[in-house]
Design a protein around this motif. Structure first.
Motif, PDB file in Angstrom:
ATOM      1  N   GLY A 162     -52.580 -14.400 -38.747  1.00 14.02           N
ATOM      2  CA  GLY A 162     -53.904 -13.632 -37.712  1.00 14.02           C
ATOM      3  C   GLY A 162     -54.579 -12.783 -38.328  1.00 14.02           C
ATOM      4  N   GLY A 163     -55.403 -12.310 -37.374  1.00 14.47           N
ATOM      5  CA  GLY A 163     -56.476 -11.352 -37.799  1.00 14.47           C
ATOM      6  C   GLY A 163     -56.002 -10.154 -37.739  1.00 14.47           C
ATOM      7  N   PHE A 164     -56.937  -9.228 -37.965  1.00 15.45           N
ATOM      8  CA  PHE A 164     -56.493  -7.760 -37.838  1.00 15.45           C
ATOM      9  C   PHE A 164     -57.488  -6.717 -38.149  1.00 15.45           C
ATOM     10  CE2 PHE A 164     -54.430  -3.917 -39.531  1.00 15.45           C
ATOM     11  CZ  PHE A 164     -53.529  -3.609 -38.373  1.00 15.45           C
ATOM     12  N   GLY A 165     -57.948  -5.585 -37.345  1.00 12.95           N
ATOM     13  CA  GLY A 165     -59.118  -5.026 -37.456  1.00 12.95           C
ATOM     14  C   GLY A 165     -59.177  -4.097 -38.580  1.00 12.95           C
ATOM     15  N   GLY A 166     -57.967  -3.875 -39.223  1.00 17.56           N
ATOM     16  CA  GLY A 166     -58.055  -3.299 -40.667  1.00 17.56           C
ATOM     17  C   GLY A 166     -58.178  -4.113 -41.760  1.00 17.56           C
ATOM     18  N   GLY A 167     -58.229  -5.292 -41.397  1.00 18.84           N
ATOM     19  CA  GLY A 167     -58.296  -6.215 -42.632  1.00 18.84           C
ATOM     20  C   GLY A 167     -56.798  -6.916 -42.712  1.00 18.84           C
TER      21      GLY A 167
END
Length: 186
Positions: A162-167
Motif C-alpha cells: 500500500g501507499g504511505f505519506g512518508g514514502g
C-alpha cells in the motif's frame, strides 16, 4: 487581565529530531503530541507555520535537550527506533483530525499492535463501515501522528504494502523494524 495584553493561544513546542527513517518534525501542545512529519528540514521553521496558524498557538523551538513538552515523545521515539519500545504511551492532541478520520486513527492506535498489520478493508469493518476501504486510505494519508499512530501497519487486503505519506521505503523500513518484513539487503 489588562486590556492591552494580547490573549495567549495554546503553547506549541516544536523541534526536528534525527531518526532511523530521517529527520522528523515533532510538535506538542500542553494536551499532547500534535504532529509528526517525515523528511523534515532541521534548519527550516516552515513546518511549524501551518500549525501556528491552525491552532492559534504561541510557538517556540527549544535548544536541543531543553524540550519540555517534547521530552517524553523524543525519548519514546528513540526507544522505538532502538527496538526497546513496542507501544507508545503518550498523551495525544487530536485537534488535527476529526470525524471518520479520527475514529479510524484511534481504532488503529488501540487495536493494531507492534509487529502486526491490518488491511484497509478490515480496519473499515472494525469502525462499522465495511465498504469504506478507500476512506480508510484517506484517513491514513491524513494522519497527523505517523509512527506513533501506526498507519504504516495498514496494508492492502491482497497482501500489497500500500501507499504511505512518508514514502513506501519508509513504510518498508518501519515494518522491517517491527519484524513484519525482512530487513532490506542494501
Amino acid at each position: 487581565m489588562d486590556i492591552t495584553e494580547r490573549p495567549r493561544g495554546p503553547r506549541l513546542e516544536w523541534t526536528v529530531v534525527d531518526s532511523d527513517i530521517g529527520p522528523l518534525f515533532l510538535a506538542a501542545t500542553e494536551e499532547g503530541l500534535v504532529r509528526v512529519e517525515f523528511h523534515a528540514d532541521p534548519e527550516q521553521a516552515a513546518p511549524a507555520d501551518p500549525l501556528i496558524s491552525r491552532l492559534g498557538a504561541d510557538a517556540w523551538r527549544p535548544d536541543p535537550g531543553r524540550e519540555v513538552l517534547l521530552a517524553e515523545p523524543i525519548r519514546q521515539l528513540r526507544a522505538y527506533f532502538a527496538g526497546r519500545l513496542r507501544r507508545f504511551d503518550l498523551p495525544l492532541d487530536w485537534r488535527l483530525s476529526a470525524g471518520f478520520n479520527r475514529l479510524v486513527l484511534r481504532e488503529l492506535a488501540s487495536s493494531v499492535p507492534y509487529g502486526s498489520v491490518v488491511g484497509y478493508g478490515e480496519l473499515a469493518a472494525r469502525v462499522g463501515q465495511p465498504g469504506a476501504a478507500q476512506a480508510v486510505g484517506a484517513a491514513m494519508g491524513s494522519n497527523p501522528l505517523p509512527v506513533v499512530v501506526p498507519c504504516h501497519r495498514v496494508v492492502e487486503n491482497d497482501g500489497g504494502i500500500g501507499g504511505f505519506g512518508g514514502g513506501v521505503e519508509t513504510k518498508r523500513a518501519l515494518l522491517a523494524l517491527e519484524g513484519v518484513l525482512p530487513q532490506p539487503l542494501f
